[in-house]
Scaffold this motif. Structure first.
Motif, short mmCIF file in Angstrom:
data_model
loop_
_atom_site.label_atom_id
_atom_site.label_comp_id
_atom_site.label_asym_id
_atom_site.label_seq_id
_atom_site.Cartn_x
_atom_site.Cartn_y
_atom_site.Cartn_z
N GLU A 51 0.85 -1.22 0.06
CA GLU A 51 -0.29 0.02 0.22
C GLU A 51 0.81 1.09 0.00
O GLU A 51 0.42 2.45 -0.50
CB GLU A 51 -0.96 0.07 1.10
N PRO A 61 -2.29 -0.43 -6.75
CA PRO A 61 -3.55 -0.33 -6.58
C PRO A 61 -3.87 -0.99 -5.18
O PRO A 61 -2.90 -1.76 -4.60
CB PRO A 61 -4.16 -1.36 -7.56
N ASP A 62 -4.93 -0.70 -4.78
CA ASP A 62 -5.71 -1.28 -3.28
C ASP A 62 -5.40 -2.80 -3.22
O ASP A 62 -6.03 -3.26 -4.33
CB ASP A 62 -7.03 -0.86 -3.16
N ALA A 64 -7.17 -4.98 -2.02
CA ALA A 64 -8.40 -5.41 -1.87
C ALA A 64 -9.14 -4.97 -2.80
O ALA A 64 -10.60 -5.03 -2.84
CB ALA A 64 -8.95 -4.97 -0.19
N ALA A 65 -8.78 -4.33 -3.83
CA ALA A 65 -9.44 -4.00 -4.95
C ALA A 65 -10.48 -4.98 -5.85
O ALA A 65 -9.96 -6.31 -5.46
CB ALA A 65 -8.64 -3.15 -6.09
N ALA A 66 -11.36 -4.53 -6.56
CA ALA A 66 -12.04 -5.71 -7.26
C ALA A 66 -10.95 -6.43 -8.19
O ALA A 66 -9.96 -5.75 -8.57
CB ALA A 66 -13.12 -5.08 -8.37
N ARG A 69 -9.99 -5.11 -11.71
CA ARG A 69 -9.15 -4.15 -11.56
C ARG A 69 -7.74 -4.58 -11.37
O ARG A 69 -6.65 -4.02 -12.02
CB ARG A 69 -9.32 -3.11 -10.31
N ILE A 70 -7.53 -5.45 -10.32
CA ILE A 70 -6.20 -6.02 -10.18
C ILE A 70 -5.56 -6.78 -11.32
O ILE A 70 -4.33 -6.73 -11.70
CB ILE A 70 -6.27 -7.14 -8.67
#
Length: 405
Positions: A51, A61-62, A64-66, A69-70
């Motif tokens: 992070e 990217p986060d 925990a993103a969808a 998106r990852i």
């Protein structure tokens, strides 16, 4: 409830009686919240570093993103950039839903080798008791086995008793995917066994993969041994409530949402794993076509219709399985509800002939494993029903592959 093949009925009733006492105490005295300060786990440290990190000046990217998106993020990277992320954040990448499966395998191999070095140091740590040093030896040996070049570790968390998931076959090329969800006493040290091999998650998955290939050699399949949740420890309060199942269901559905491709997915849920699947069912992706439970103490609902899914629901239990004597009820959060083997529940009832005891459902040569393989490959007309009839296959054909009924 994977490890209780020889548990006497008396132990079950004593456990239930103890749970009732605990429930009364909690109801009359109130819940007591005890907070303990814990150091960050290795996985948390890796995610925090991710992070705060950057790649060639670019924000990451986060984690925990969808999953979509990852996946797009990793697809935009060069091979050297992906390798750098594996090197710098192995646990974060190895547990990131949406990251390419092959990259997760590589990342977890790096993480496992790091943990091997840590456990090797602990084996000589004089601050540990002899039992603590021996535990370090066992963990080191397990991690060494899991880090082999032929292993496909999809998830790995060394904290506490640990969590893991492993893939047999190719997720990317699979025409059908099966997910094995085990029950209590599942952790890194019980993830695979030499004795009673097919009662452990990896052995279950390996047996199912081989049986699916035998049932349909031309069908490309993949099987996931999914032990990536914190299961209850024995027949205690956790095994009689949905607490561990609820947290496990969130993790299970996160995995299912991130699976590559569009192949139909079949769930094979053993013992307390069926509680996890029952809680997760309403939010499972549409590609989940079948949910098969074995040795189930209940699925937290009164009937299959209440699971909130259009997936076919199957159930089996061998006559020698002690779980049949556990009361199928739910009172104040204790117990898991109706017996999936009851006709009123509405599941398709399968034969489990020769599946001796509570942990024998994935043993080669059993009706239970052959039936699992038939479901996993979509060969529904090949399965054996529980009552020497064809009631469990009513309305189905072998061409019913991705559809539901």
């Amino acid at each position: 409830m994977t490890s209780f093949d020889t548990s006497p009925q008396l132990s079950v009733w004593r456990a239930l009686a103890a749970l009732a006492v605990v429930f009364v105490m909690l109801a009359t005295t109130g819940w007591t919240a005890v907070r303990h300060h814990r150091e960050s786990t290795a996985l948390q440290v890796s995610r925090t570093a991710w992070e705060q990190g950057r790649l060639d000046g670019r924000e990451l990217p986060d984690p925990a993103a969808a999953p979509g998106r990852i996946a797009r993020f990793f697809a935009s990277l060069t091979a050297p950039q992906r390798a750098a992320l594996v090197r710098d954040y192995p646990l974060a990448v190895g547990n990131m839903n949406g990251a390419p499966a092959e990259l997760r395998y590589r990342a977890n191999r790096v993480a496992l080798r790091q943990q091997i070095r840590l456990e090797r140091t602990r084996t000589h740590d004089t601050r540990l008791t002899p039992a603590g040093q021996q535990l370090a030896v066992r963990r080191m040996e397990r991690f060494e086995a899991m880090s082999g070049a032929d292993r496909q570790i999809l998830a790995f968390d060394p904290d506490g008793s640990g969590r893991a998931a492993e893939v047999i076959g190719s997720l990317e090329k699979a025409e059908r995917i099966s997910v094995v969800v085990p029950g209590v006493d599942t952790d890194l040290l019980t993830f695979e066994r030499t004795n009673r091999r097919y009662s452990a998650p990896l052995g279950m998955a390996e047996a199912l993969y081989a049986a699916e290939h035998e049932a349909s050699p031309s069908t490309r399949t993949a099987v996931i041994a999914w032990a990536d949740y914190t299961s209850p420890d024995g027949l205690g309060i956790d095994s009689a409530t949905a607490m561990r199942a609820e947290s496990g269901a969130v993790r299970l559905n996160a995995l299912l949402a991130a699976l590559p491709g569009s192949a139909p997915v079949s769930m094979f849920c053993h013992s307390y794993g069926s509680v996890v699947c029952g809680v997760a069912a309403h939010a499972m992706p549409d590609r989940v076509s079948d949910i098969a439970v074995a040795a189930s103490p209940g699925m937290r609902v009164g009937s299959a219709a209440h699971l909130g899914t259009d997936a076919r629901v199957w159930a089996m239990r061998d006559d020698s399985d002690w779980v049949q004597d556990v009361p199928h009820l739910e009172v104040g959060g204790l117990g898991h509800g109706e017996d999936p083997m009851a006709r009123a529940f509405g599941a398709r009832l399968l034969s489990a002939h020769q599946a001796k005891g509570h942990g024998g459902y994935f043993e080669p040569g059993t009706d239970s494993l052959r039936n699992f393989a038939g479901i996993g490959t979509g060969a529904y007309r090949s399965v054996e029903c529980a009552h020497d009839d064809d009631a469990c296959t009513a309305g189905l054909s072998d061409t019913t592959k991705a559809g539901r009924a």
